[in-house]
Design an enzyme around this catalytic site. Structure first.
Site, PDB file in Angstrom:
ATOM      1  N   ALA A  31       0.804  -1.221   0.000  1.00 38.14           N
ATOM      2  CA  ALA A  31       0.000   0.000   0.000  1.00 38.14           C
ATOM      3  C   ALA A  31       0.844   1.281   0.000  1.00 38.14           C
ATOM      4  O   ALA A  31       0.430   2.308  -0.536  1.00 38.14           O
ATOM      5  CB  ALA A  31      -0.933  -0.011   1.198  1.00 38.14           C
ATOM      6  N   HIS A  52      -3.365 -10.156  -4.358  1.00 36.04           N
ATOM      7  CA  HIS A  52      -4.621  -9.957  -3.627  1.00 36.04           C
ATOM      8  C   HIS A  52      -5.763  -9.519  -4.544  1.00 36.04           C
ATOM      9  O   HIS A  52      -6.759  -8.974  -4.075  1.00 36.04           O
ATOM     10  CB  HIS A  52      -4.441  -8.940  -2.490  1.00 36.04           C
ATOM     11  CG  HIS A  52      -3.529  -9.424  -1.395  1.00 36.04           C
ATOM     12  ND1 HIS A  52      -2.922  -8.579  -0.500  1.00 36.04           N
ATOM     13  CD2 HIS A  52      -3.113 -10.669  -1.067  1.00 36.04           C
ATOM     14  CE1 HIS A  52      -2.160  -9.290   0.336  1.00 36.04           C
ATOM     15  NE2 HIS A  52      -2.258 -10.556  -0.001  1.00 36.04           N
ATOM     16  N   SER A  95       4.586  -3.009   5.011  1.00 33.85           N
ATOM     17  CA  SER A  95       5.015  -3.235   6.388  1.00 33.85           C
ATOM     18  C   SER A  95       5.412  -4.699   6.588  1.00 33.85           C
ATOM     19  O   SER A  95       5.970  -5.060   7.613  1.00 33.85           O
ATOM     20  CB  SER A  95       3.888  -2.858   7.345  1.00 33.85           C
ATOM     21  OG  SER A  95       2.730  -3.607   7.044  1.00 33.85           O
TER      22      SER A  95
HETATM   23  P1  NAD Z   1       0.600  -1.584   5.016  1.00 34.51           P
HETATM   24  O1  NAD Z   1      -0.397  -0.470   5.085  1.00 34.51           O
HETATM   25  O2  NAD Z   1       0.607  -2.603   6.064  1.00 34.51           O
HETATM   26  O3  NAD Z   1       2.082  -0.991   4.939  1.00 34.51           O
HETATM   27  C1  NAD Z   1       2.400   0.088   4.122  1.00 34.51           C
HETATM   28  C2  NAD Z   1       3.790   0.559   4.530  1.00 34.51           C
HETATM   29  O4  NAD Z   1       4.187   1.572   3.627  1.00 34.51           O
HETATM   30  C3  NAD Z   1       3.819   1.157   5.950  1.00 34.51           C
HETATM   31  O5  NAD Z   1       4.944   0.666   6.637  1.00 34.51           O
HETATM   32  C4  NAD Z   1       3.941   2.661   5.678  1.00 34.51           C
HETATM   33  O6  NAD Z   1       4.659   3.339   6.692  1.00 34.51           O
HETATM   34  C5  NAD Z   1       4.698   2.672   4.377  1.00 34.51           C
HETATM   35  N1  NAD Z   1       4.453   3.871   3.555  1.00 34.51           N
HETATM   36  C6  NAD Z   1       3.310   4.591   3.432  1.00 34.51           C
HETATM   37  N2  NAD Z   1       3.460   5.581   2.541  1.00 34.51           N
HETATM   38  C7  NAD Z   1       4.754   5.496   2.095  1.00 34.51           C
HETATM   39  C8  NAD Z   1       5.506   6.256   1.167  1.00 34.51           C
HETATM   40  N3  NAD Z   1       4.994   7.288   0.514  1.00 34.51           N
HETATM   41  N4  NAD Z   1       6.789   5.889   0.964  1.00 34.51           N
HETATM   42  C9  NAD Z   1       7.358   4.846   1.617  1.00 34.51           C
HETATM   43  N5  NAD Z   1       6.682   4.096   2.517  1.00 34.51           N
HETATM   44  C10 NAD Z   1       5.387   4.411   2.731  1.00 34.51           C
HETATM   45  O7  NAD Z   1       0.410  -2.197   3.545  1.00 34.51           O
HETATM   46  P2  NAD Z   1       0.715  -3.652   2.991  1.00 34.51           P
HETATM   47  O8  NAD Z   1       2.001  -4.164   3.520  1.00 34.51           O
HETATM   48  O9  NAD Z   1       0.491  -3.541   1.528  1.00 34.51           O
HETATM   49  O10 NAD Z   1      -0.429  -4.556   3.614  1.00 34.51           O
HETATM   50  C11 NAD Z   1      -1.749  -4.094   3.698  1.00 34.51           C
HETATM   51  C12 NAD Z   1      -2.796  -4.864   2.887  1.00 34.51           C
HETATM   52  O11 NAD Z   1      -3.801  -3.913   2.525  1.00 34.51           O
HETATM   53  C13 NAD Z   1      -2.361  -5.477   1.607  1.00 34.51           C
HETATM   54  O12 NAD Z   1      -2.894  -6.743   1.563  1.00 34.51           O
HETATM   55  C14 NAD Z   1      -3.001  -4.627   0.514  1.00 34.51           C
HETATM   56  O13 NAD Z   1      -3.596  -5.490  -0.444  1.00 34.51           O
HETATM   57  C15 NAD Z   1      -4.121  -3.887   1.178  1.00 34.51           C
HETATM   58  N6  NAD Z   1      -4.240  -2.442   0.805  1.00 34.51           N
HETATM   59  C16 NAD Z   1      -4.087  -2.081  -0.499  1.00 34.51           C
HETATM   60  C17 NAD Z   1      -4.153  -0.749  -0.871  1.00 34.51           C
HETATM   61  C18 NAD Z   1      -3.975  -0.396  -2.335  1.00 34.51           C
HETATM   62  O14 NAD Z   1      -4.330  -1.190  -3.204  1.00 34.51           O
HETATM   63  N7  NAD Z   1      -3.397   0.760  -2.653  1.00 34.51           N
HETATM   64  C19 NAD Z   1      -4.379   0.236   0.096  1.00 34.51           C
HETATM   65  C20 NAD Z   1      -4.570  -0.170   1.440  1.00 34.51           C
HETATM   66  C21 NAD Z   1      -4.488  -1.525   1.784  1.00 34.51           C
END
Ligand code: NAD
Ligand code: ZN
Length: 274
Positions: free
Chosen positions: A41, A140, A216
């Site tokens: 994300a 996913h 994360s």
């Molecule tokens: P997560 O939210 O657990 O982790 C995201 C990480 O990225 C965090 O550690 C955060 O601090 C970091 N981060 C945020 N913005 C950043 C930036 N600009 N630059 C660098 N780092 C940054 O996300 P995850 O590990 O993908 O797991 C969450 C689950 O949620 C996944 O299964 C995903 O499919 C889903 N999800 C997807 C979306 C999307 O499609 N964009 C959005 C939210 C959640």
């Protein structure tokens, strides 16, 4: 463990002054020829899509424990709630534009170095940026599509969205079999797609560099892809703005924004940005 014995943990500054970490990561990328990029994300927050933790993010307003796959299957009321949430998030995802980090991943593919892009994201932004379907694994699923979970028939997500917004529809049903229609994403409690999961782990076991961007690394099984790569001998670079659960396995940590870090990394590796 990879070839590099040292680990660097330095912030990436706007002026690119985190020289050593970037240079080290650049060398790893320059010498690699089969990179697996794993994104989460955090690669899409600079495109205006909140991650899980962001204030105002979807999960601060909807309780994921009440929207599991089993409950979706069992109760009309859960399906209604799920579609209400999806109707809120869909236009944000549909209208978002890829950012510099998505474009950097395209550049790695264009440079002939990408073995596979594995994304946990459901926003479709990698494909929008130009990453190829052949090399992209959406582990996913994707929120921009929908389908029947009973017969597999595809549904037109955009058409459903318009009807949901207009109030003509509360719980979409399948035109072919009358079954339950769901956005084509993997929900909490839903089985991972077998083909995509196998494809991701196979690539991780064969890569010569694992590059994680904006995750994360707490959601499994995706979070064990780094372990697979590292135990197969690949070095690992993690690009994230805060610590992750697998930092101790990384050879280089780039602690900054995904867009900026990836632009600096590509420049250091001598890869042209599109
Ligand atoms: P997560 O939210 O657990 O982790 C995201 C990480 O990225 C965090 O550690 C955060 O601090 C970091 N981060 C945020 N913005 C950043 C930036 N600009 N630059 C660098 N780092 C940054 O996300 P995850 O590990 O993908 O797991 C969450 C689950 O949620 C996944 O299964 C995903 O499919 C889903 N999800 C997807 C979306 C999307 O499609 N964009 C959005 C939210 C959640
Ligand atoms: Zn059906």
């Amino acid at each position: 463990m990879g070839v590099w014995a040292h680990r660097y943990d330095q912030r990436v500054n706007a002026d690119g002054s985190s020289g050593e970490a970037i240079a080290r990561a650049g060398k790893l990328l320059a010498r690699a020829s089969s990179v697996v990029v794993l994104t989460g994300a955090g690669i899409s927050t600079e495109s205006g899509i909140p991650d899980f933790r962001s204030p105002g993010g979807l999960w601060t307003r909807y309780d994921p424990r009440k929207l599991t796959f089993d409950l979706f299957c069992a109760y009309e009321e859960t399906r209604a709630q799920y579609w209400k949430m999806s109707t809120e998030s869909y236009p944000v995802l549909r209208d978002a534009e890829p950012n510099a980090a998505h474009r950097a991943v395209v550049a790695i593919e264009k440079a002939g170095k990408l073995l596979r892009l594995v994304t946990q994201n459901v926003d479709g932004l990698h494909r929008k940026a130009g990453s190829s379907a052949e090399r992209t694994t959406e582990i996913h699923g994707c929120s921009l599509r929908a389908g029947c979970i009973d017969c597999g028939e595809r549904a037109d997500r955009e058409a459903l969205h318009r009807r949901l917004v207009a109030g003509e529809l509360v719980v979409p049903t399948c035109e072919a079999c009358g079954g339950r229609v769901k956005p084509a994403t993997i929900s909490f409690g839903q089985a991972m797609p077998e083909f995509e999961t196998a494809q991701a782990f196979e690539a991780a076991s064969q890569c010569d560099l694992m590059l994680v961007i904006g995750s994360s690394l707490v959601v499994y099984p995706a979070a064990s892809l780094p372990d697979t790569a590292v135990s197969s001998g690949a070095p690992m670079i993690i690009v994230n703005n805060e610590p992750t659960s697998k930092d101790e396995l990384a050879d280089v940590l780039l602690r900054g924004s995904a867009g900026e870090s990836m632009s600096l990394l590509l420049r250091a590796a001598g890869i042209a940005l599109p």
